[in-house]
Every structure is written in C-alpha cells, then in structure tokens.
Design an enzyme around this catalytic site. Sequence first.
Site, mmCIF file in Angstrom:
data_model
loop_
_atom_site.group_PDB
_atom_site.id
_atom_site.type_symbol
_atom_site.label_atom_id
_atom_site.label_comp_id
_atom_site.label_asym_id
_atom_site.label_seq_id
_atom_site.Cartn_x
_atom_site.Cartn_y
_atom_site.Cartn_z
ATOM 1 N N SER A 124 36.943 26.656 33.471
ATOM 2 C CA SER A 124 37.842 26.571 34.096
ATOM 3 C C SER A 124 39.228 26.719 33.296
ATOM 4 C CB SER A 124 37.980 25.316 34.782
ATOM 5 O OG SER A 124 39.152 25.045 35.614
ATOM 6 N N TYR A 152 43.875 31.696 36.723
ATOM 7 C CA TYR A 152 44.861 31.855 37.810
ATOM 8 C C TYR A 152 45.985 32.683 37.007
ATOM 9 C CZ TYR A 152 42.812 27.768 40.120
ATOM 10 O OH TYR A 152 42.232 26.810 40.839
ATOM 11 N N THR A 178 40.622 33.577 40.538
ATOM 12 C CA THR A 178 40.733 32.882 41.583
ATOM 13 C C THR A 178 41.980 33.422 42.364
ATOM 14 O OG1 THR A 178 39.702 30.672 40.819
ATOM 15 C CG2 THR A 178 40.811 30.362 42.671
ATOM 16 N N LYS A 243 37.230 35.706 43.013
ATOM 17 C CA LYS A 243 36.786 34.460 43.514
ATOM 18 C C LYS A 243 37.595 34.043 44.418
ATOM 19 C CE LYS A 243 34.583 30.071 42.264
ATOM 20 N NZ LYS A 243 35.180 29.453 43.123
ATOM 21 N N HIS A 267 36.667 27.789 48.055
ATOM 22 C CA HIS A 267 37.090 26.777 46.957
ATOM 23 C C HIS A 267 36.476 25.066 47.044
ATOM 24 C CE1 HIS A 267 40.631 26.771 43.850
ATOM 25 N NE2 HIS A 267 40.104 25.759 43.542
#
Length: 372
Positions: A124, A152, A178, A243, A267
């Site tokens: 992440s 992100y 994402t 994603k 999510h």
Amino acid sequence: MSPVTDRVGPRHNPTAGAALPVNLRDLRDEAWRRLDPAHRDYFTGGAGDERTLRANETAFDAYRLLPRVLRGGGERDLRTPLLGGTLSMPVLVSPTAFHRLAHPDGEVGCARAVAGADTVLVLSMAATTPVEAVAAAMDAADRPGRLWFQLYPQPDLGFTESLVRRVEAAGCRALVVTVDSPVLGRRERDLRNGFLDLPPGLGCENMRDPETGRIRDIVLDADLDWPRIDWLRGVTRLPVVLKGILHPADARLAVAHGVDAVWVSNHGGRQLDGAATAVDALPSVVDAVGDRVPVLLDGGIRRGTDVLTALALGATAVGVGRPVLWGLAARGEPGVRQVLDLLRADLGQAMTLAGAVRPADLGPDLLNRMPR
C-alpha cells in the site's frame, strides 16, 4: 483417527503457544481479541450502512459448484502466470494500509510470509514501512518474492513521478493504480471512534518527502481521469494495473488505454456503499476484456471454494486483504503464513473435488448460479 487419507496437504506442524487455525475465521476471532477496538473497527469496517461490505462475502453463496468426476490427471498444479512471472498459486495479497497498527511485524513480516509463499504482495502507498525495507525483507526471505506497489496518483505530478522512480529502484514489478477513490468513503465506525490519525511513531512512510523529511498527506484526487493514466504509462516501464473496476465500459476503456491488467474490486466495501460486489461484476468485465489482459478480483475471498468460483468466472487470480490483516494482528508473520497456507490447501482440495488439476481447467460450466 479416520482411516481415510488423501493428498490434499500441506500438513501443518504445531507451533509453540498457539493452536493451529482450522480456517481464516479462527484467525479473525483471535485478531479481534487482540486489537484495540478502534483499530479493529478501522480494519473491519466499511462505508455507510456496510451493505457492500456484507454482500462481498454473501455474494459467493449464490454460486453452486457442479464438480466433474473420473478426471484423473495426477498431481494438482496451482502455478499461475501473471504479468511476466509465475505465482505459486492464483492468490496474491491485496494492498492494505497501516500494517504496524495491526502488529509490530508490520509490512516486513507480511513481506517475508508472502515471499515464502512465492506469490505477490501489493504494498500500500499508505504502508507504515518504507518500500525499500519491504523489498529488502522479501529479497532476504528463503525464496524470492514479488513486490508490486499500490498508487493513488497525486495532483503533484512531480512528486508522483519521483515516487514511481523510487518504487522502480526498490525493485517493484508493477504499479497498481487505485481508481475507485476520488474521495474517501464515509466510514462511520471511524467517525464514531474519532479515529482520524495514526498513533505517534507511525506514519505513511512512502509519503515522506526526501528533501524535507516531512510526511505528505495522501490526496484523493477527484480530477483523476484517463489522460492521467496515459501520463503515468508514459513515465514508467512497469506494468500498470487498474484496481477498482466494476463497470464493463471502464474495463474496455482500460484496455483501450493500454493498461496491463484490470482488477475488479469495490475497495472491500469501504468506498461506495451499495456498489456491486466484485464477484457479481466479474463476468461482465471478463466479457468486456476477453483474453486481452488478465482480470484480477478481490472482495470477500474467505475459502478455497471462493477462489475456485472466481477463477471459474474468468479471474486469473484473486487478492486477499482483510484475512491477511487478521493473520498479522493475531500472530504476526507466522499468522500471515498460516493464512496463505490455509488458502493454498483449501483451494487445492476444492479443485481436486471439482475434478480440476490446474486453474486453466476451471470454467463457468462448473458453476450453477442460484436465484436470490
């Protein structure tokens, strides 16, 4: 002891001080007992009334398996080609934030467990351990692991590009972008608990500015669009995975814009409450992309039969998020190993009972969808 034996291994040897978990929920229950209630709610909760969160698991109940028999075929082979490599099984670890909030082993312990399982960890952007340390932990494990990075894209394109260069240098093998988070979902458990920031000593280490040492905030950008994906593809040679795809039109656009894989996900029910479950959205996405790019899925995977169902519906592989956090919170690195071992054994047994030797043997003919 039953006189009936089989070859559905692996067999788990007892470890000191902890009973062996029989399934993932055993680790969940242990994790819940250990976690601070506010932190437990952060890892557990979803958006709004949590309808999508609950439905992610129950959606698998609509599918019944139609196993084949007398297929023979010898030993199972779970190996799965994906983005230029081969996973030992069609299960990888989805990106989840704040591992050191769950256990001191944090992302490093998770990385060692994933490397030992010879599959992929998607780190992440909100990890509490820097990407370089996670990469080093995977390289130092018994078997080389695979590290991807979840991103992100930030409005500050200069910072975004510098972060891409950083994760490339660390040895990450793909970028997982994402795309379902133009704003943060309304997570009411966190609001009630006043959980708005990490405890002292923890931070999003991949957001640390190399010049100032300050940790930047992660900005969710409502202006994120397809031209930004084109820009990102232009600044990296890494495969780009999108994603958060649920709509087949977006899956077609993703292929048109040259992405390397699409990841069907809501999510974990943490963004738009009431959104479709991933497994319900999967068939239309698979139809939209055909065999042009791999299709991944996460959301509600708790059993080997869930993995089998997703593969039969056309997924190349699945991701697991919360179960990994359960294992980490319950037992640290060994708990993550147990999560992956349980899923591997459960999937192998389910495939044997369904008459399949390898993931490629699984197709929609093995499924019967029940009316709801």
